[in-house]
Design an enzyme around this catalytic site. Structure first.
Site, short mmCIF file in Angstrom:
data_model
loop_
_atom_site.label_atom_id
_atom_site.label_comp_id
_atom_site.label_asym_id
_atom_site.label_seq_id
_atom_site.Cartn_x
_atom_site.Cartn_y
_atom_site.Cartn_z
N SER A 131 0.85 -1.19 0.00
CA SER A 131 0.00 0.00 0.00
C SER A 131 0.88 1.23 0.00
O SER A 131 1.98 1.23 0.57
CB SER A 131 -0.90 0.03 1.24
OG SER A 131 -1.59 1.26 1.34
N TYR A 144 -1.85 -0.26 10.30
CA TYR A 144 -1.98 -0.69 8.89
C TYR A 144 -0.71 -0.33 8.12
O TYR A 144 -0.15 -1.16 7.40
CB TYR A 144 -3.20 -0.02 8.26
CG TYR A 144 -3.41 -0.41 6.81
CD1 TYR A 144 -3.95 -1.66 6.49
CD2 TYR A 144 -3.08 0.45 5.78
CE1 TYR A 144 -4.15 -2.03 5.17
CE2 TYR A 144 -3.27 0.09 4.45
CZ TYR A 144 -3.81 -1.15 4.16
OH TYR A 144 -3.99 -1.52 2.84
#
Length: 269
Positions: A131, A144
């Site tokens: 990501s 995250y």
């Protein structure tokens, strides 16, 4: 050579389904995975099999199934993952362990499972879906960011360790895309009276807006196809809106406190 065999974790929806659908249209033999096969009785876009990246026995069973049916496994796409939001201080530690198990340990289990076969057949490709958030510590998405950043570093190390086997490994880092990730995300409840109540709620609203207005996941699928066709894949590939990709360049060239200020202004903190 026969058409390439591709295994995609988290293939029943979102980015994984888009990748599987697109690669199928290009003539690949695609296997996607889901934790709950019974939820998709009419799924016929490509092969869908049971796998939970947190359960080693299902990882082995799924990989063995693909190899027994096809005789090879050319491409692994580690796409399965989960989102998590919340203040670092208020996030229950069991949820921290859970997201690391899914987003980091899960892909590592998958890579360990396919590497012997790829070595045996003299090559293969692993694409780890990380990501853009993994390149920076984002407020209220710190855990995250940490899982995706860690997976990116594991990839950097493993591609050097396996280079002599003809195995290629790369990171593909998407920005915000219109998927159902928000619905499956764990988020710490906004607690009335919490020191973070107002800033966390506003940041949460902003995150959801970004996902809802995100790009078409087909962009990620096309990038995956391009990487598969590349003889010597790069270490990292970002894919997303211009400003999301340029943020990676800014992180490299700007003083750290100035870059932090840009993030603070963006999240209105």
């Amino acid at each position: 050579m026969d058409k390439k065999v591709v295994l995609i974790t988290g293939g029943s929806s979102g980015i994984g389904k888009s990748i599987g659908t697109y690669l199928t249209s290009k003539g690949f033999t695609v296997y996607g995975t889901t934790r709950s096969l019974e939820k998709y009785p009419d799924f016929d876009v490509f092969n869908l099999i049971t796998l939970d990246v947190k359960l080693p026995e299902t990882v082995k069973t799924a990989v063995d199934l693909v190899i027994s049916k096809e005789g090879r496994l050319d491409v692994l796409i580690n796409n399965a993952g989960m989102g998590i939001t919340g203040p670092i201080e208020e996030t229950p530690h069991e949820e921290v362990l859970n997201v690391f198990d899914t987003n980091l340990h899960g892909p590592v289990r998958m890579m360990k499972a396919v590497l012997p076969q790829m070595r045996k057949q003299g090559g293969g490709l692993i694409i780890n879906i990380t990501s853009i958030a993994g390149y920076m510590g984002l407020p209220f998405r710190g855990y995250y960011s940490a899982t995706k950043g860690a997976l990116g570093l594991i990839t950097e190390a493993l591609r050097m360790e396996t280079k002599s086997f003809g195995i290629k490994i790369t990171n593909l880092a998407p920005g915000d895309f219109a998927t159902n990730i928000a619905s499956g995300r764990y988020h710490v409840p906004v607690t009335k009276g919490s020191a973070y109540e107002i800033v966390y709620q506003s940041s949460l609203d902003l995150m959801n807006e970004h996902v809802d207005s995100g790009g078409d996941p087909i962009e990620v699928a096309k990038k995956v196809y391009s990487i598969i066709q590349t003889k010597k894949p790069k270490v990292h590939y970002p894919v997303g809106a211009f400003m999301q990709k340029i943020s990676l360049l800014l992180k490299k060239v700007l003083p750290s406190k100035l870059y932090e200020k840009l993030l603070l202004d963006h999240y209105k903190l």
